[in-house]
Write a protein that holds these residues in place. Structure first.
Motif, short mmCIF file in Angstrom:
data_model
loop_
_atom_site.label_atom_id
_atom_site.label_comp_id
_atom_site.label_asym_id
_atom_site.label_seq_id
_atom_site.Cartn_x
_atom_site.Cartn_y
_atom_site.Cartn_z
N TYR A 176 0.85 -1.20 0.00
CA TYR A 176 0.00 0.00 0.00
C TYR A 176 0.88 1.24 0.00
N VAL A 177 0.26 2.33 -0.44
CA VAL A 177 0.91 3.63 -0.37
C VAL A 177 0.06 4.46 0.56
N ILE A 178 0.67 5.11 1.53
CA ILE A 178 -0.11 5.98 2.41
C ILE A 178 0.29 7.42 2.12
N TYR A 179 -0.75 8.23 1.81
CA TYR A 179 -0.51 9.64 1.57
C TYR A 179 -0.87 10.35 2.87
N GLY A 180 0.11 10.50 3.73
CA GLY A 180 -0.14 11.06 5.06
C GLY A 180 0.78 12.22 5.34
N SER A 181 1.26 12.34 6.58
CA SER A 181 2.16 13.46 6.89
C SER A 181 3.43 13.32 6.05
N SER A 182 3.76 12.10 5.65
CA SER A 182 4.70 11.89 4.55
C SER A 182 4.07 10.79 3.69
N THR A 183 4.62 10.58 2.49
CA THR A 183 4.10 9.49 1.64
C THR A 183 5.01 8.29 1.83
N MET A 184 4.39 7.14 2.10
CA MET A 184 5.18 5.92 2.28
C MET A 184 4.63 4.81 1.41
N ILE A 185 5.52 3.92 0.97
CA ILE A 185 5.06 2.69 0.34
C ILE A 185 5.54 1.54 1.22
N VAL A 186 4.63 0.62 1.50
CA VAL A 186 4.94 -0.54 2.33
C VAL A 186 4.59 -1.76 1.50
N TYR A 187 5.53 -2.71 1.35
CA TYR A 187 5.19 -3.87 0.53
C TYR A 187 5.82 -5.14 1.07
N THR A 188 5.24 -6.26 0.66
CA THR A 188 5.86 -7.55 0.90
C THR A 188 5.85 -8.34 -0.40
N ALA A 189 6.93 -9.08 -0.60
CA ALA A 189 6.96 -10.02 -1.72
C ALA A 189 7.18 -11.41 -1.13
N LEU A 198 8.86 8.54 0.96
CA LEU A 198 9.17 9.36 -0.21
C LEU A 198 9.92 10.61 0.24
N ASP A 199 11.13 10.75 -0.27
CA ASP A 199 11.88 11.98 0.00
C ASP A 199 11.52 12.96 -1.12
N PRO A 200 10.71 13.99 -0.80
CA PRO A 200 10.20 14.84 -1.89
C PRO A 200 11.30 15.58 -2.61
N SER A 201 12.44 15.84 -1.93
CA SER A 201 13.49 16.60 -2.63
C SER A 201 14.16 15.76 -3.72
N TYR A 202 14.30 14.45 -3.50
CA TYR A 202 14.92 13.59 -4.53
C TYR A 202 13.87 12.87 -5.38
N GLY A 203 12.63 12.84 -4.90
CA GLY A 203 11.60 12.09 -5.61
C GLY A 203 11.85 10.59 -5.56
N GLU A 204 12.48 10.13 -4.48
CA GLU A 204 12.79 8.70 -4.36
C GLU A 204 12.16 8.13 -3.09
N PHE A 205 11.71 6.87 -3.17
CA PHE A 205 11.29 6.18 -1.95
C PHE A 205 12.53 5.58 -1.30
N ILE A 206 12.80 5.96 -0.05
CA ILE A 206 14.01 5.54 0.66
C ILE A 206 13.62 4.59 1.79
N LEU A 207 14.36 3.49 1.90
CA LEU A 207 14.07 2.50 2.95
C LEU A 207 14.13 3.16 4.33
N SER A 208 12.98 3.14 5.04
CA SER A 208 12.94 3.76 6.37
C SER A 208 12.46 2.76 7.42
N HIS A 209 11.78 1.69 7.01
CA HIS A 209 11.25 0.70 7.96
C HIS A 209 11.57 -0.69 7.41
N GLU A 210 12.71 -1.23 7.82
CA GLU A 210 13.11 -2.53 7.28
C GLU A 210 12.51 -3.64 8.12
N ASN A 211 12.01 -4.66 7.44
CA ASN A 211 11.52 -5.86 8.11
C ASN A 211 10.57 -5.56 9.27
N ILE A 212 9.45 -4.96 8.96
CA ILE A 212 8.48 -4.56 10.00
C ILE A 212 7.85 -5.81 10.61
#
Ligand code: AFP
Length: 353
Positions: A176-189, A198-212
């Protein structure tokens, strides 16, 4: 002075920056037979998510708030941003060559990839903008997606409804993608649950929560309690129980309910707790709960199980349900393992007040 600058640099530059692309590629390296199609598909999902995120943030300035003036397949008013998100995902995923068919919560029928495009081996189902009643008031909303392999791996024809109607345990990825106080994508494969901000200055999703991993038990329960009179006695008893004072069992629990599944789920995933949307008798036409199996319940169930939690209807594991309709609804009890089990015991009348 030099020490001070060193300290600043240390604060500002994280030791390791892992973008979602790099993370997916590293994961894929563990599977030498992987063709790269899956990474490509996730890349396209991220692109669509960034576009939707941009427009959600600017909605008030771009005439994207309010109703579109039409109803969707569920008889609900379609918001302008709902339609925008749907179009964005379809356009981002259609030409990638990774999919054979798509399904959207906003579209009655499946969306096959036409033969004029390259037809791939994956199936993607998505709820482009979940929680749309919260759009106009600046409350967190989200996108949910679910990916399956097509049934006949050798086929080069566009995918069909059958490709979409697969049980949740066959998903190869969900997120899922959450559009909240920041934008996050959380996934499992199927290899843990990972969150990227999402770091808005680089436009990149950066790993912030590993192995939740979600806590085994939490202190939150999330439910729309205005439905109380429409619930079965077993579930009513759970709600009565959860509100009773009892220090030993950490009661009363805390009530938290946003009304956007993605936001309620994300909070409970990180803090622990249970989200419930049980069967209710509010609308006699709907006898199966409110949330959609393929667009909401199954992808969230895959994520929660990967994070150590559980998801059930109260009587059956969500991932075991064989879908028979693209827009099928189910009751959903999802969250920390022990909390889900308690709800289930009340619903099955194995536990009394
Ligand atoms: P909307 O997209 O119509 O706002 O529905 C949101 C949703 O599908 C899900 O995100 C919520 O958890 C649930 O419905 C809220 O339903 P209630 O408004 O009946 O509590």
């Amino acid at each position: 002075m030099v020490d001070y600058i060193d300290e600043l640099i240390e604060i500002k530059v994280p030791k390791k920056i892992v973008t979602i692309q790099r993370h997916i590629m590293e994961m894929e390296r563990q599977y030498p037979q992987a063709s790269g199609n899956f990474s490509g598909l996730l890349y396209d999902i991220c692109m669509a998510a960034k576009q939707v995120s941009y427009h959600v943030n600017k909605a008030g300035l771009m005439d994207l708030l309010g109703q579109q003036g039409t109803e969707n397949v569920h008889g609900e008013q379609v918001k302008k941003l709902d339609m925008f998100a749907h179009d964005t995902f379809v356009k981002a995923l259609m030409p990638g060559g990774h999919l054979c068919v798509m399904g959207s919560e906003e579209e009655e029928d499946v969306i096959p990839i036409p033969k004029t495009e390259q037809v791939g081996k994956y199936v993607c189902l998505f709820d482009p903008l979940d929680g749309s009643s919260n759009i106009d008031v600046n409350v967190s909303i989200g996108t949910i997606f679910s990916i399956h392999k097509r049934l006949d791996a050798s086929s080069e024809e566009p995918g069909t409804l059958e490709d979409c109607l697969q049980p949740g345990w066959k998903q190869v990825c969900a997120g899922y993608v959450i559009y909240g106080s920041s934008t996050m994508i959380v996934y499992t494969a199927g290899n843990g649950v990972h969150g990227f901000t999402l770091d808005p200055s680089y436009g990149e999703f950066i790993l912030s929560h590993e192995n939740i991993q979600t806590p085994k038990r939490g202190s939150i329960y999330s439910v729309n309690e205005s439905n109380f009179d429409y619930w079965d006695e077993g579930f009513k008893n759970y709600i009565r129980w959860v509100k009773k004072i009892d220090e030993e069992t950490n009661r009363p629990r805390n009530s938290r309910y946003i009304g956007s599944l993605v936001a309620d789920f994300h909070r409970n995933l990180l803090y622990g707790g249970v989200f419930c949307y049980p069967l209710d008798r509010k609308d006699p036409k709907i006898k199966t709960g409110k949330l959609r199996l393929l667009y909401e319940a199954a992808p969230m169930a895959f994520i929660i199980e990967q994070a150590g939690g559980r998801a059930t209807t109260g009587f059956e594991r969500i991932l075991d349900i064989e879908p028979d309709d693209l827009h099928q609804r189910v009751p959903l009890i999802i969250g920390s393992e022990e909390d889900v089990t308690i709800v289930e015991e009340f619903m099955q009348e194995k536990r009394q007040l």
